[in-house]
Design a protein around this motif. Sequence first.
Motif, mmCIF file in Angstrom:
data_model
loop_
_atom_site.group_PDB
_atom_site.id
_atom_site.type_symbol
_atom_site.label_atom_id
_atom_site.label_comp_id
_atom_site.label_asym_id
_atom_site.label_seq_id
_atom_site.Cartn_x
_atom_site.Cartn_y
_atom_site.Cartn_z
ATOM 1 N N HIS A 150 0.816 -1.212 0.000
ATOM 2 C CA HIS A 150 0.000 0.000 0.000
ATOM 3 C C HIS A 150 0.852 1.266 0.000
ATOM 4 O O HIS A 150 0.664 2.152 -0.851
ATOM 5 C CB HIS A 150 -0.918 -0.007 1.228
ATOM 6 N N PHE A 151 1.782 1.362 0.937
ATOM 7 C CA PHE A 151 2.504 2.624 1.121
ATOM 8 C C PHE A 151 3.618 2.835 0.105
ATOM 9 O O PHE A 151 4.081 3.970 -0.061
ATOM 10 C CB PHE A 151 3.027 2.725 2.552
ATOM 11 N N ALA A 152 4.059 1.767 -0.577
ATOM 12 C CA ALA A 152 5.090 1.942 -1.605
ATOM 13 C C ALA A 152 4.587 2.761 -2.781
ATOM 14 O O ALA A 152 5.383 3.221 -3.603
ATOM 15 C CB ALA A 152 5.597 0.586 -2.088
ATOM 16 N N ARG A 153 3.287 2.978 -2.850
ATOM 17 C CA ARG A 153 2.743 3.872 -3.879
ATOM 18 C C ARG A 153 3.165 5.320 -3.640
ATOM 19 O O ARG A 153 3.183 6.127 -4.570
ATOM 20 C CB ARG A 153 1.218 3.797 -3.886
ATOM 21 N N PHE A 154 3.457 5.644 -2.381
ATOM 22 C CA PHE A 154 3.698 7.043 -2.014
ATOM 23 C C PHE A 154 5.028 7.278 -1.301
ATOM 24 O O PHE A 154 5.471 8.419 -1.204
ATOM 25 C CB PHE A 154 2.582 7.535 -1.079
ATOM 26 N N TYR A 155 5.639 6.208 -0.759
ATOM 27 C CA TYR A 155 6.809 6.331 0.100
ATOM 28 C C TYR A 155 7.872 5.302 -0.287
ATOM 29 O O TYR A 155 7.581 4.307 -0.958
ATOM 30 C CB TYR A 155 6.426 6.099 1.567
ATOM 31 N N ARG A 156 9.073 5.554 0.175
ATOM 32 C CA ARG A 156 10.133 4.554 0.118
ATOM 33 C C ARG A 156 9.976 3.676 1.367
ATOM 34 O O ARG A 156 10.229 4.116 2.481
ATOM 35 C CB ARG A 156 11.511 5.208 0.103
ATOM 36 N N CYS A 157 9.572 2.444 1.184
ATOM 37 C CA CYS A 157 9.224 1.564 2.296
ATOM 38 C C CYS A 157 10.310 0.514 2.516
ATOM 39 O O CYS A 157 10.747 -0.148 1.561
ATOM 40 C CB CYS A 157 7.895 0.870 2.024
ATOM 41 N N ILE A 158 10.711 0.354 3.761
ATOM 42 C CA ILE A 158 11.748 -0.611 4.132
ATOM 43 C C ILE A 158 11.206 -1.536 5.208
ATOM 44 O O ILE A 158 10.633 -1.085 6.200
ATOM 45 C CB ILE A 158 13.022 0.104 4.647
ATOM 46 N N THR A 159 11.364 -2.827 5.009
ATOM 47 C CA THR A 159 11.035 -3.819 6.019
ATOM 48 C C THR A 159 12.271 -4.682 6.236
ATOM 49 O O THR A 159 13.030 -4.936 5.297
ATOM 50 C CB THR A 159 9.828 -4.684 5.598
ATOM 51 N N PHE A 160 12.485 -5.125 7.470
ATOM 52 C CA PHE A 160 13.675 -5.925 7.752
ATOM 53 C C PHE A 160 13.371 -6.947 8.833
ATOM 54 O O PHE A 160 12.406 -6.807 9.594
ATOM 55 C CB PHE A 160 14.849 -5.039 8.176
ATOM 56 N N SER A 161 14.188 -7.985 8.872
ATOM 57 C CA SER A 161 14.104 -8.980 9.937
ATOM 58 C C SER A 161 15.070 -8.592 11.050
ATOM 59 O O SER A 161 16.247 -8.339 10.799
ATOM 60 C CB SER A 161 14.447 -10.376 9.420
ATOM 61 N N ALA A 162 14.552 -8.581 12.266
ATOM 62 C CA ALA A 162 15.389 -8.290 13.419
ATOM 63 C C ALA A 162 16.457 -9.359 13.588
ATOM 64 O O ALA A 162 16.345 -10.470 13.049
ATOM 65 C CB ALA A 162 14.526 -8.209 14.679
ATOM 66 N N ARG A 163 17.488 -9.058 14.336
ATOM 67 C CA ARG A 163 18.494 -10.079 14.661
ATOM 68 C C ARG A 163 17.790 -11.258 15.334
ATOM 69 O O ARG A 163 16.856 -11.085 16.130
ATOM 70 C CB ARG A 163 19.575 -9.501 15.564
#
Length: 293
Positions: free
Chosen positions: A42-55
């Motif tokens: 959804h938000f990648a339409r408007f923003y640079r979106c980053i998701t990551f896996s925690a340690r």
Amino acid sequence: MPHVTTDDGVKLYYEEAGKGLPIVFVHEFAGDWRSWEPQMRHFARFYRCITFSARGFLPSDVPPDPSSYSQDRARDDIRSILDGLGIEKAHIVGLSMGGFATLHFGFTYPERCLSLVIGGCGYGAEPGKREQFAKEASAAADGFEQLGMEKAGASYALGPTRVQFQNNDPRGWTEFRDQLMEHSALGSANTMRGVQRMRPSLYELVEKMRTITAPTLIITGDEDWPCIEPSVLMKREIPTSALSIIPNAGHTINIETPAEFNRQIEMFLHLVDVGSWPARDPRAVSGDILGTK
């Protein structure tokens, strides 16, 4: 695989999509980088979106040493993501364990925050629940190690604030459970002991909350009982905050009720981005009930 390396040498896997102002999504204990897929789309339409896996969460590194896991490490791993991607400031969106990390990031690194979304934050925070939470966290960690993720993870996915997800969206809940069962047993146990069990109570952080200047949205489900009173606490103490409660929802609100979660965050981010998010009017906390003095 794309990754950034933390200051203590841990590789954190990340994915990104879109362009514009950056949003970093910080997942909960029972999730990983995949937990934010409805938000990434959804938000990648408007923003640079980053998701990551925690340690401790694949495909990020799983340090074997329990001392590699703490609330401070979880907080600073957000900073490592920003530094590794060359991002000066970002909107930070966290759920549960990620919500705690987001809160700590907000009062530790205010210069790096465009805004904060603190979702489902409060497990074990209430003073009368600290000992109970510590015992349950230790038992859960032991279960991950002794029973393995297939059995212990399936049980964890049916916790008292997870059954709402199963009832509201059985197909989505099944995907959530199956992804949880793929987690590292060692990483889950170390995270439960080092981050979850040992983090300070929110009630010990009141003075730090009061220093937060970034626009803040606190959001929780109305059946996420361990988080309701702590959410009210954060609303009261963070002068730039608003509180939203999603009806008939449990803990995993970003994937249990993604349309409403996204709607509220989109409205929040819009107000922040155009400079219209307010700080609390001091007259609202005068102590009077009717204001007739």
